[in-house]
Design a protein around this motif. Structure first.
Motif, PDB file in Angstrom:
ATOM      1  N   ASP A  19      39.308  30.523  36.181  1.00 20.93           N
ATOM      2  CA  ASP A  19      40.253  31.439  36.820  1.00 20.93           C
ATOM      3  C   ASP A  19      40.546  31.025  38.259  1.00 20.93           C
ATOM      4  O   ASP A  19      41.662  31.233  38.757  1.00 20.93           O
ATOM      5  CB  ASP A  19      39.713  32.867  36.791  1.00 20.93           C
TER       6      ASP A  19
ATOM      7  N   THR B   3      30.808  33.730  31.190  1.00 16.04           N
ATOM      8  CA  THR B   3      31.430  34.484  32.285  1.00 16.04           C
ATOM      9  C   THR B   3      31.562  33.613  33.522  1.00 16.04           C
ATOM     10  O   THR B   3      32.615  33.591  34.183  1.00 16.04           O
ATOM     11  CB  THR B   3      30.587  35.726  32.614  1.00 16.04           C
TER      12      THR B   3
ATOM     13  N   VAL C  73      31.334  28.592  44.430  1.00 15.67           N
ATOM     14  CA  VAL C  73      30.934  29.692  43.554  1.00 15.67           C
ATOM     15  C   VAL C  73      29.408  29.789  43.571  1.00 15.67           C
ATOM     16  O   VAL C  73      28.713  28.914  43.046  1.00 15.67           O
ATOM     17  CB  VAL C  73      31.437  29.476  42.109  1.00 15.67           C
TER      18      VAL C  73
ATOM     19  N   PRO D  65      29.764  36.052  42.299  1.00  9.45           N
ATOM     20  CA  PRO D  65      29.637  37.092  41.277  1.00  9.45           C
ATOM     21  C   PRO D  65      28.231  37.676  41.261  1.00  9.45           C
ATOM     22  O   PRO D  65      27.243  36.975  41.515  1.00  9.45           O
ATOM     23  CB  PRO D  65      29.943  36.346  39.982  1.00  9.45           C
TER      24      PRO D  65
ATOM     25  N   ILE E  90      35.001  32.292  35.418  1.00 10.53           N
ATOM     26  CA  ILE E  90      35.250  32.499  36.850  1.00 10.53           C
ATOM     27  C   ILE E  90      35.752  31.199  37.485  1.00 10.53           C
ATOM     28  O   ILE E  90      36.704  31.199  38.279  1.00 10.53           O
ATOM     29  CB  ILE E  90      33.966  32.991  37.559  1.00 10.53           C
TER      30      ILE E  90
END
Length: 373
Positions: free
Chosen positions: A190, A183, A137, A202, A187
């Motif tokens: 999830d 947020t 990420v 993101p 992420i």
């Protein structure tokens, strides 16, 4: 029940992720259902003991890997993140687990700097060794409630300077891509549920540092006049909540201006906001209300009659702040997000409390998680 480990659990990302998982466990307990998560919170000291780290990771289904170093000498930082990654891989082998690893990487990994190389190499080590799957990420600049000022977080630093009436030095050409820690944490969570593999990148909210400072100053000027901004935009809400949390507990309670004459007293409870909801409750002597927390809600408590004590605790910590409030003094207590709270009547008569929230209550998304102070 999923067993999820969070490294760097006491850092900004780790705490936000921990609170969100804890919130789901609280919701399950309230509904008399099985808690969905067994949460393993791993701090930096655990990485100094290989056997302790392996024991902590036993039976972990997934690891949200937020631990890392971004301050120190260039040599220290460049060596630290790959070393932490190797320790994590070795501990997984010792614990005989093959968890899904979700790694909080940085946009700096795209650049040939000591920090960028450090983050990039750590990602390579984890990807090569993550038998149970790897998710990379790539995160922009993270901001959020309870971020540490003067520690590589421009938003938290500006907020602290504004609350303390300090004038910052701002690079007129500086820009940041902002993403709220909640947020970013969601992420990562999830990705565990979806079994997502590979790259997730993101997009942040692009803003100049000068405009960010101007926005925060605008919040402060309004809030100082008892005015809430329009909070219908999710980014504005997250930024305002981060600003509000920066004032807790040093700048509490919030004194309200009152006007009195022969008829009595009048004071404004709250102004502005968007789709706000107000209500009044009575609490009998010795009784409590609350013992819950919110992730996003902007909420104000104001005792208008009687005597009460309001307690606030940052979720997943032990420190409790207490505020004695009375209907004889117009003082508001605004609840910081991710802080559980309650109000107890300590008087001999019913306490009347005025509550204000920044949006109408939505039964399908109550944003209320039972958790005793």
């Amino acid at each position: 029940m999923r067993r999820i480990a969070i490294t760097g659990a006491h850092g900004l990302m780790g705490w936000h992720a921990s609170v969100r998982l804890h919130a789901q466990n609280c919701a399950a307990r309230y509904a008399d259902a099985q808690e969905p998560y067994s949460l393993i919170r791993i701090d930096h000291s655990t990485f100094d003991d290989a056997s302790r780290l392996a024991d902590a990771l036993k039976d972990a289904d997934a690891i949200l890997h937020f631990a890392g170093m971004n301050r120190g000498t260039e040599q220290e930082v460049e060596a630290a993140n790959p070393a932490i990654a190797r320790k994590l891989v070795s501990a997984c082998v010792t614990a005989k687990i093959a968890p899904h690893i979700i790694y909080a990487n940085s946009t700096h990994a795209e650049h040939d700097t000591f920090y960028g190389r450090s983050k990039r190499l750590a990602a390579d080590i984890l990807e090569e060794s993550a038998v149970g799957g790897f998710t990379n990420v790539i995160l922009p600049h993270i901001f959020g409630e309870c971020a540490r000022p003067y520690y590589n977080n421009v938003t938290a630093t500006l907020i602290d300077q504004i609350w303390n009436d300090q004038k910052p030095e701002i690079n007129p050409h500086g820009r940041v891509q902002l993403l709220h820690a909640g947020t970013a944490a969601q992420i990562a969570i999830d990705a565990v549920h979806a079994g997502a593999r590979g790259l997730i990148q993101p997009k942040g909210h692009d803003i100049s540092v000068a405009n960010l400072h101007g926005k925060l100053v605008g919040f402060h000027e309004q809030y100082s006049e008892n005015v809430f901004p329009d909070l219908s935009d999710s980014f504005e809400l997250a930024l305002f909540n981060s600003y509000r949390a920066g004032g807790f507990p040093k700048h509490y309670p919030i004194k309200l201006h009152s006007n009195s004459d022969h008829r009595g007293v009048l004071f404004e409870v709250a102004k502005g906001g968007n789709s706000a909801q107000s209500f009044i409750s009575s609490t009998r002597p010795g009784k409590k209300r609350g013992d819950h927390f919110h992730l996003d809600l902007v909420e104000r408590f104001l005792v208008v009659k009687g005597e009460a004590i309001i307690r606030i605790r940052r979720v997943l910590t032990d420190e409790v702040y207490e505020f004695y409030v009375s209907g004889d003094r117009p003082e508001a207590i605004d609840m910081p997000p991710l802080h559980t709270h309650n109000i107890e009547n300590i008087g001999n008569e019913d306490a009347l409390t005025f509550f204000w929230a920044h949006h109408l209550f939505d039964p399908s998304n109550p944003d209320t998680y039972a958790d005793a102070v």
